[in-house]
Design an enzyme around this catalytic site. Structure first.
Site, PDB file in Angstrom:
ATOM      1  N   ALA A 116       0.748  -1.325   0.025  1.00  0.00           N
ATOM      2  CA  ALA A 116      -0.049  -0.094  -0.016  1.00  0.00           C
ATOM      3  C   ALA A 116       0.981   1.447   0.004  1.00  0.00           C
ATOM      4  O   ALA A 116       1.272   1.665   0.992  1.00  0.00           O
ATOM      5  CB  ALA A 116      -1.006  -0.147   1.085  1.00  0.00           C
ATOM      6  N   LEU A 117       1.247   1.747  -1.170  1.00  0.00           N
ATOM      7  CA  LEU A 117       2.170   2.719  -1.391  1.00  0.00           C
ATOM      8  C   LEU A 117       1.283   4.194  -1.896  1.00  0.00           C
ATOM      9  O   LEU A 117       1.514   5.174  -1.497  1.00  0.00           O
ATOM     10  CB  LEU A 117       3.473   2.577  -2.104  1.00  0.00           C
ATOM     11  CG  LEU A 117       4.098   3.610  -2.711  1.00  0.00           C
ATOM     12  CD1 LEU A 117       5.081   4.133  -1.292  1.00  0.00           C
ATOM     13  CD2 LEU A 117       5.189   3.100  -3.664  1.00  0.00           C
ATOM     14  N   GLY A 121      -3.302  11.321  -3.993  1.00  0.00           N
ATOM     15  CA  GLY A 121      -2.688  12.650  -4.724  1.00  0.00           C
ATOM     16  C   GLY A 121      -1.018  12.376  -4.711  1.00  0.00           C
ATOM     17  O   GLY A 121      -0.257  13.016  -4.865  1.00  0.00           O
ATOM     18  N   GLN A 268       4.097  -9.922 -47.534  1.00  0.00           N
ATOM     19  CA  GLN A 268       5.231  -9.254 -46.707  1.00  0.00           C
ATOM     20  C   GLN A 268       4.865  -8.210 -45.751  1.00  0.00           C
ATOM     21  O   GLN A 268       5.366  -8.137 -44.808  1.00  0.00           O
ATOM     22  CB  GLN A 268       5.834  -8.348 -47.821  1.00  0.00           C
ATOM     23  CG  GLN A 268       7.362  -7.855 -47.497  1.00  0.00           C
ATOM     24  CD  GLN A 268       8.197  -7.117 -48.670  1.00  0.00           C
ATOM     25  OE1 GLN A 268       7.762  -6.200 -48.764  1.00  0.00           O
ATOM     26  NE2 GLN A 268       9.044  -7.941 -48.887  1.00  0.00           N
ATOM     27  N   GLU A 353       3.845   0.472 -10.525  1.00  0.00           N
ATOM     28  CA  GLU A 353       5.393   0.312  -9.834  1.00  0.00           C
ATOM     29  C   GLU A 353       6.052   1.320 -10.819  1.00  0.00           C
ATOM     30  O   GLU A 353       7.441   1.051 -11.004  1.00  0.00           O
ATOM     31  CB  GLU A 353       5.871  -1.180 -10.082  1.00  0.00           C
ATOM     32  CG  GLU A 353       5.073  -2.125  -9.360  1.00  0.00           C
ATOM     33  CD  GLU A 353       5.739  -3.403  -9.053  1.00  0.00           C
ATOM     34  OE1 GLU A 353       7.039  -3.333  -9.204  1.00  0.00           O
ATOM     35  OE2 GLU A 353       4.911  -4.392  -9.023  1.00  0.00           O
ATOM     36  N   GLU A 357       6.837   7.200 -17.902  1.00  0.00           N
ATOM     37  CA  GLU A 357       7.519   8.453 -17.666  1.00  0.00           C
ATOM     38  C   GLU A 357       8.647   8.508 -16.449  1.00  0.00           C
ATOM     39  O   GLU A 357       9.693   9.176 -16.700  1.00  0.00           O
ATOM     40  CB  GLU A 357       6.280   9.679 -17.473  1.00  0.00           C
ATOM     41  CG  GLU A 357       5.607   9.827 -18.693  1.00  0.00           C
ATOM     42  CD  GLU A 357       4.498   8.562 -18.898  1.00  0.00           C
ATOM     43  OE1 GLU A 357       4.128   8.614 -20.145  1.00  0.00           O
ATOM     44  OE2 GLU A 357       4.460   7.795 -18.053  1.00  0.00           O
TER      45      GLU A 357
END
Length: 375
Positions: A116-117, A121, A268, A353, A357
C-alpha cells in the site's frame, strides 16, 4: 551462465512452468471472479511450491518465474507477484515475530499480502505521501487514504507507507505492517480494466505500534525502493511473458490463416510486422535478464537497469499485443479470446510500480549524475 543466456536446466524449468500454468492453474483462474482474490488459485500456487520460490530466489529466477507463468496464465502470474510485492518488505525488513506470524501463510497461499504505497495525490511521486502517522502513546495513529492498491480490500495484511515527519518528503516516510482487521481500517473495491483485485483503503485513526514497524522510523522510502528495485525488472518479465504469448499465437495464426489464396505469412506486410514483434520481444528479454543478473550480482546502476527493463518490456508488450490483435482481426476482440484477455492485461504494467515517464526520469537522472564533464 551469462546475463544473456539460460542454461538447459533453466530453460526446462521455464517450459515446465508454462505447461503447469496452462494445464493446471488456468482452469482454476477461469473459475475465479474477476476483481476478487482467487484463494483456490493462491492455494494451488502454494501447494506447488511456487510462492516459496518468491523468497528463496534471486531477481533472475523471479523474472523467469513471472515470464513463464504469464505465457500460460496471467492470473496465476499476477496472484504470485502480488504476494511477493506485499510480503517482500516483511521478509527483508520485518522483525522475527512478524516473519513468523505472516510469511508461512503467504508461502502456503493462506494469507493474502498487499503493498500500500499509492494515494489519490501521490502515485509516481512517492515522496509526496500524505497518509499521516501522528504520534500517540508510544505509537502512531494512521489517518488518510490509499488508492490503486492491488489485493485491496481483500488482503489479510498491508505493507503501508505513511508520513511520520511532515515536510521531509522521502526522508519522512515510515513503513508499517497493518493487519486488515485493525480497527479504523476499511476498504472499497474499484472496478478496473485489469481483472485482478484493486481497491482503496481508508485509515481513520488506525493504531500502530513499534511492533508494527518495518525497517525503523523514517526508513520507509528505503523499504519501498528495496522492494521496487527487485520487482521492477520482473514487471518487465510479466510483460515479456504476455508479449511471447501474443507472438506465439500470431505466428500460428498467420501461418495457417489463408487470404487471397495463400497464408497470411506470405504477405510481406504481415511477415515484416511479425519480424518486428519478434525482434522487439527478444530485445526486451535481454534487457530484463541483464537487469535481473545485475541485481543478483550487486552491480552498480541497478535502479537504472531496472527502469530500462521495465520501460522497454512494458512498452514492447503493448506494441506486440496490439499488433497481434490487428493481425488476428475481429476474432481477437471477442470476449474470451486469448488476445482480448492480453489486450486488457497489458495496459496496466506501463503505469504501476512507476509509470513509463517515471522510468525515463530515473534513467536520465542517473545518466546526467554520472556524466564526465569535458575539460
Amino acid at each position: 551462465m551469462t546475463a544473456f543466456s539460460l542454461d538447459p536446466a533453466q530453460t526446462a524449468w521455464c517450459e515446465e512452468l508454462r505447461t503447469l500454468a496452462r494445464d493446471r492453474l488456468a482452469p482454476l483462474a477461469a473459475e475465479g471472479a474477476p476483481g476478487h482474490v482467487n484463494r483456490p488459485l493462491l492455494a494451488a500456487l502454494g501447494e506447488l511450491g511456487l510462492l516459496d520460490r518468491l523468497f528463496g530466489s534471486g531477481a533472475l529466477d523471479l523474472c523467469l518465474l513471472r515470464e513463464s507463468l504469464a505465457r500460460g496464465c496471467t492470473e496465476a502470474e499476477t496472484a504470485l507477484a502480488l504476494q511477493g510485492l506485499g510480503a517482500f518488505p516483511v521478509l527483508r525488513s520485518g522483525t522475527p515475530a512478524q516473519r513468523e506470524r505472516w510469511l508461512p501463510g503467504v508461502r502456503a497461499g493462506r494469507h493474502v499480502a498487499a503493498f500500500a504505497l499509492s494515494e489519490p495525490g501521490a502515485g509516481s511521486d512517492a515522496g509526496a505521501l500524505a497518509l499521516d502517522a501522528a504520534p500517540d502513546s508510544g505509537g502512531w495513529r494512521l489517518t488518510g487514504e490509499k488508492c490503486w492498491i492491488s489485493n485491496a480490500p481483500e488482503a489479510d495484511f498491508y505493507t503501508v507507507f505513511a508520513r511520520t515527519t511532515p515536510g521531509a518528503r522521502a526522508r519522512g516516510v515510515t513503513a508499517f505492517l497493518v493487519p486488515a482487521d485493525r480497527a479504523g481500517l476499511t476498504g472499497t473495491a474499484l472496478d478496473m480494466l485489469s481483472p485482478h483485485p484493486i481497491g482503496a483503503l481508508a485509515f481513520d485513526g488506525v493504531r500502530v505500534t513499534p511492533d508494527d514497524l518495518l525497517g525503523g522510523p523514517d526508513r520507509g522510502f528505503a523499504v519501498a525502493m528495496d522492494t521496487l528495485n527487485l520487482f521492477r525488472p520482473s514487471v518487465g518479465a510479466f510483460a515479456l511473458g504476455m508479449a511471447r504469448a501474443a507472438l506465439d499465437a500470431t505466428v500460428e495464426h498467420t501461418a495457417t490463416r489463408t487470404a487471397f489464396g495463400a497464408p497470411l505469412s506470405a504477405l510481406q506486410a504481415v511477415s515484416h510486422q511479425v519480424a518486428e514483434m519478434a525482434t522487439r520481444t527478444e530485445a526486451a528479454r535481454l534487457l530484463v535478464y541483464a537487469a535481473a543478473a545485475a541485481h543478483d550480482a550487486g552491480e552498480p546502476g541497478v535502479p537504472r537497469r531496472a527502469a530500462m527493463a521495465k520501460l522497454y518490456a512494458t512498452e514492447t508488450a503493448q506494441f506486440v499485443v496490439d499488433t497481434a490483435v490487428q493481425l488476428h482481426g475481429a476474432r481477437a476482440l471477442r470476449r474470451g479470446h486469448l488476445l482480448e484477455h492480453l489486450y486488457r492485461e497489458v495496459r496496466a504494467p506501463r503505469i504501476y510500480e512507476g509509470a513509463s515517464e517515471v522510468q525515463r526520469t530515473i534513467i536520465a537522472k542517473e545518466l546526467y549524475a554520472n556524466r564526465e564533464p569535458t575539460a
